[in-house]
Design a protein around this motif. Structure first.
Motif, PDB file in Angstrom:
ATOM      1  N   THR A 246     -90.137  -1.072 -57.473  1.00 11.22           N
ATOM      2  CA  THR A 246     -90.198  -2.520 -57.334  1.00 11.22           C
ATOM      3  C   THR A 246     -91.169  -3.086 -58.369  1.00 11.22           C
ATOM      4  OG1 THR A 246     -89.637  -2.462 -54.993  1.00 11.22           O
ATOM      5  CG2 THR A 246     -90.792  -4.420 -55.781  1.00 11.22           C
ATOM      6  N   PHE A 247     -90.755  -4.180 -58.988  1.00 12.56           N
ATOM      7  CA  PHE A 247     -91.532  -4.815 -60.053  1.00 12.56           C
ATOM      8  C   PHE A 247     -91.978  -6.195 -59.596  1.00 12.56           C
ATOM      9  CE2 PHE A 247     -88.640  -1.759 -61.805  1.00 12.56           C
ATOM     10  CZ  PHE A 247     -89.474  -1.003 -62.622  1.00 12.56           C
ATOM     11  N   LEU A 248     -93.245  -6.460 -59.787  1.00 12.30           N
ATOM     12  CA  LEU A 248     -93.850  -7.697 -59.309  1.00 12.30           C
ATOM     13  C   LEU A 248     -93.924  -8.730 -60.424  1.00 12.30           C
ATOM     14  CD1 LEU A 248     -95.397  -8.890 -56.794  1.00 12.30           C
ATOM     15  CD2 LEU A 248     -97.503  -8.179 -57.968  1.00 12.30           C
ATOM     16  N   LEU A 249     -93.541  -9.955 -60.098  1.00 12.26           N
ATOM     17  CA  LEU A 249     -93.816 -11.097 -60.970  1.00 12.26           C
ATOM     18  C   LEU A 249     -94.889 -11.918 -60.274  1.00 12.26           C
ATOM     19  CD1 LEU A 249     -92.997 -12.770 -63.548  1.00 12.26           C
ATOM     20  CD2 LEU A 249     -91.749 -14.222 -61.939  1.00 12.26           C
ATOM     21  N   ASP A 250     -96.044 -12.010 -60.891  1.00 13.41           N
ATOM     22  CA  ASP A 250     -97.192 -12.671 -60.279  1.00 13.41           C
ATOM     23  C   ASP A 250     -97.747 -13.677 -61.285  1.00 13.41           C
ATOM     24  OD1 ASP A 250     -99.453 -13.424 -58.908  1.00 13.41           O
ATOM     25  OD2 ASP A 250    -100.507 -11.522 -59.172  1.00 13.41           O
ATOM     26  N   LEU A 251     -97.400 -14.948 -61.093  1.00 13.06           N
ATOM     27  CA  LEU A 251     -97.894 -16.025 -61.948  1.00 13.06           C
ATOM     28  C   LEU A 251     -98.787 -16.899 -61.077  1.00 13.06           C
ATOM     29  CD1 LEU A 251     -94.539 -16.961 -63.760  1.00 13.06           C
ATOM     30  CD2 LEU A 251     -96.272 -15.289 -64.466  1.00 13.06           C
ATOM     31  N   PRO A 252    -100.080 -16.611 -61.046  1.00 14.85           N
ATOM     32  CA  PRO A 252    -100.969 -17.317 -60.120  1.00 14.85           C
ATOM     33  C   PRO A 252    -101.261 -18.746 -60.562  1.00 14.85           C
ATOM     34  CG  PRO A 252    -102.231 -15.823 -61.494  1.00 14.85           C
ATOM     35  CD  PRO A 252    -100.784 -15.589 -61.835  1.00 14.85           C
ATOM     36  N   ALA A 253    -101.731 -19.542 -59.607  1.00 14.46           N
ATOM     37  CA  ALA A 253    -102.181 -20.902 -59.917  1.00 14.46           C
ATOM     38  C   ALA A 253    -103.472 -20.817 -60.736  1.00 14.46           C
ATOM     39  CB  ALA A 253    -102.417 -21.672 -58.624  1.00 14.46           C
ATOM     40  N   PRO A 254    -103.665 -21.740 -61.657  1.00 11.63           N
ATOM     41  CA  PRO A 254    -102.746 -22.806 -62.060  1.00 11.63           C
ATOM     42  C   PRO A 254    -101.657 -22.262 -62.981  1.00 11.63           C
ATOM     43  CG  PRO A 254    -104.747 -22.912 -63.380  1.00 11.63           C
ATOM     44  CD  PRO A 254    -104.966 -21.824 -62.363  1.00 11.63           C
ATOM     45  N   VAL A 255    -100.426 -22.702 -62.757  1.00  8.71           N
ATOM     46  CA  VAL A 255     -99.294 -22.164 -63.508  1.00  8.71           C
ATOM     47  C   VAL A 255     -99.066 -22.941 -64.801  1.00  8.71           C
ATOM     48  CG1 VAL A 255     -98.078 -21.229 -61.511  1.00  8.71           C
ATOM     49  CG2 VAL A 255     -97.699 -23.614 -62.175  1.00  8.71           C
ATOM     50  N   SER A 256     -98.275 -22.333 -65.676  1.00 10.96           N
ATOM     51  CA  SER A 256     -97.869 -22.998 -66.911  1.00 10.96           C
ATOM     52  C   SER A 256     -96.898 -24.129 -66.599  1.00 10.96           C
ATOM     53  CB  SER A 256     -97.175 -21.994 -67.831  1.00 10.96           C
ATOM     54  OG  SER A 256     -95.954 -21.557 -67.237  1.00 10.96           O
ATOM     55  N   ASP A 257     -96.677 -24.987 -67.579  1.00 14.33           N
ATOM     56  CA  ASP A 257     -95.687 -26.058 -67.406  1.00 14.33           C
ATOM     57  C   ASP A 257     -94.307 -25.478 -67.133  1.00 14.33           C
ATOM     58  OD1 ASP A 257     -97.678 -27.894 -67.860  1.00 14.33           O
ATOM     59  OD2 ASP A 257     -97.117 -28.295 -69.952  1.00 14.33           O
ATOM     60  N   GLU A 258     -93.991 -24.350 -67.794  1.00 19.97           N
ATOM     61  CA  GLU A 258     -92.679 -23.730 -67.603  1.00 19.97           C
ATOM     62  C   GLU A 258     -92.518 -23.220 -66.180  1.00 19.97           C
ATOM     63  OE1 GLU A 258     -93.728 -23.821 -71.816  1.00 19.97           O
ATOM     64  OE2 GLU A 258     -94.798 -23.027 -70.064  1.00 19.97           O
ATOM     65  N   ALA A 259     -93.554 -22.595 -65.640  1.00 21.68           N
ATOM     66  CA  ALA A 259     -93.478 -22.084 -64.274  1.00 21.68           C
ATOM     67  C   ALA A 259     -93.394 -23.225 -63.269  1.00 21.68           C
ATOM     68  CB  ALA A 259     -94.688 -21.198 -63.977  1.00 21.68           C
TER      69      ALA A 259
END
Length: 319
Positions: A246-259
């Motif tokens: 299993t592969f994790l995508l973890d984009l924590p706050a504060p996020v980019s404009d794209e996210a």
């Protein structure tokens, strides 16, 4: 897949793109494409911007998956991306496997057109081709058998998943590898308590989405119920299950404009596609969360994040 969590992000739609008890790309997103279906039909070509948006945002997790597959299958000559959508992941495989030919297979020609344009832009068109085919019929006519076949959240759009897997196996070379991305966990964008409405909104959305996904599966042509035990399914069609990761995508706050833009798009599609299953209070909360003029909305709040997990099952065809 149990359904995957990030089947599609809701009935309005892929992506991503992505998910089974995960989320597939259903009403609001989805990467792969099988046969069309009635009330839960998804027009994947219309979803092109979302599919690209999601796949590009999720690239860090796909990169991890591709590098892991390269450890197991270092020098494939032919890679097939089954249910390729607009070819974002095809391009990633072209980068990670510079000696391989890449074939993108999808049932929607507008998405294959985008995939070919993408290959031109990224400079690998000389080793890239496309096949328009429904995955229920296999992956079409290949020049020679595939060494690596990747199917990312596309199998769950086919009524008879076991038959589709059998078709995939026929297209593999002896010793060839099938990598199946199904299942995982639902994508989350918000804390449990957002300060507006009842806590636990996304969990309730997921529950409604799972009901939608079950209907989507039953309405597919030739639908066959399967226990979503992917290793067992791989074994049942003659493969040797060799690994699951299993592969994790973890984009924590504060996020980019794209996210942030992706969070808005995904929640909007869930609001549109799942409205009948949500109660009035949750719909009102979603409306506030999606209102660009509301400071508590996803457009402005500082606690937005993107967190999901994608599971890949690997099977190898006997020599």
């Amino acid at each position: 897949m149990a359904q995957d969590h990030d089947h599609d992000s809701g009935p309005a739609h892929h992506q991503g793109g992505a998910h089974d008890h995960g989320h597939h790309h259903g009403p609001a997103q989805g990467h792969g494409h099988g046969d069309s279906h009635a009330h839960t039909h998804m027009d994947f070509a219309q979803m092109l911007p979302l599919l690209v948006q999601e796949a590009e945002l999720f690239t860090p997790a796909y990169v991890q998956a591709a590098e892991w597959l390269r450890e197991q299958r270092p020098d494939p000559e032919l890679i097939v991306d089954a249910g390729s959508g607009p070819g974002v992941i095809s391009g990633l495989f072209a980068e990670k496997f510079p000696g391989a030919r890449i074939v993108a297979v999808d049932g929607a020609e507008p998405l294959l057109t985008e995939a070919r344009a993408r290959a031109e832009r990224l400079g690998f068109a000389d080793r890239f081709s496309t096949i328009e085919a429904e995955l229920s019929e296999g992956v079409g006519d290949l020049e020679y058998p595939a060494d690596l076949l990747w199917a990312s959240r596309s199998l769950h759009h086919v009524g008879d998943q076991r038959a589709a897997l059998t078709g995939f196996v026929r297209s593999l070379a002896p010793g060839g590898t099938l990598a199946l991305l199904e299942g995982g966990l639902p994508t989350r964008f918000l804390p449990r308590d957002t300060g507006i409405g009842r806590p636990g909104l996304e969990a309730r959305i997921d529950a409604v989405h799972d009901e939608w996904f079950t209907r989507m599966r039953t309405e597919l042509p030739g639908s066959v119920a399967e226990t979503e035990d992917w290793p067992a399914l791989l074994t049942s069609v003659g493969l040797r299950h060799t690994a699951t990761r299993t592969f994790l995508l973890d984009l924590p706050a504060p996020v980019s404009d794209e996210a942030r833009a992706f969070a808005v798009t995904a929640l909007t599609r869930r609001r549109e596609g799942l409205a009948e299953g949500l109660d009035a209070e949750d719909l009102a909360t979603l409306d506030r969360l999606l209102d660009p003029d509301d400071k508590a909305s996803v457009h402005h709040r500082p606690d937005v994040f993107v967190l999901t997990a994608m599971t890949v099952y690997v099977g190898v065809k006997p020599e």
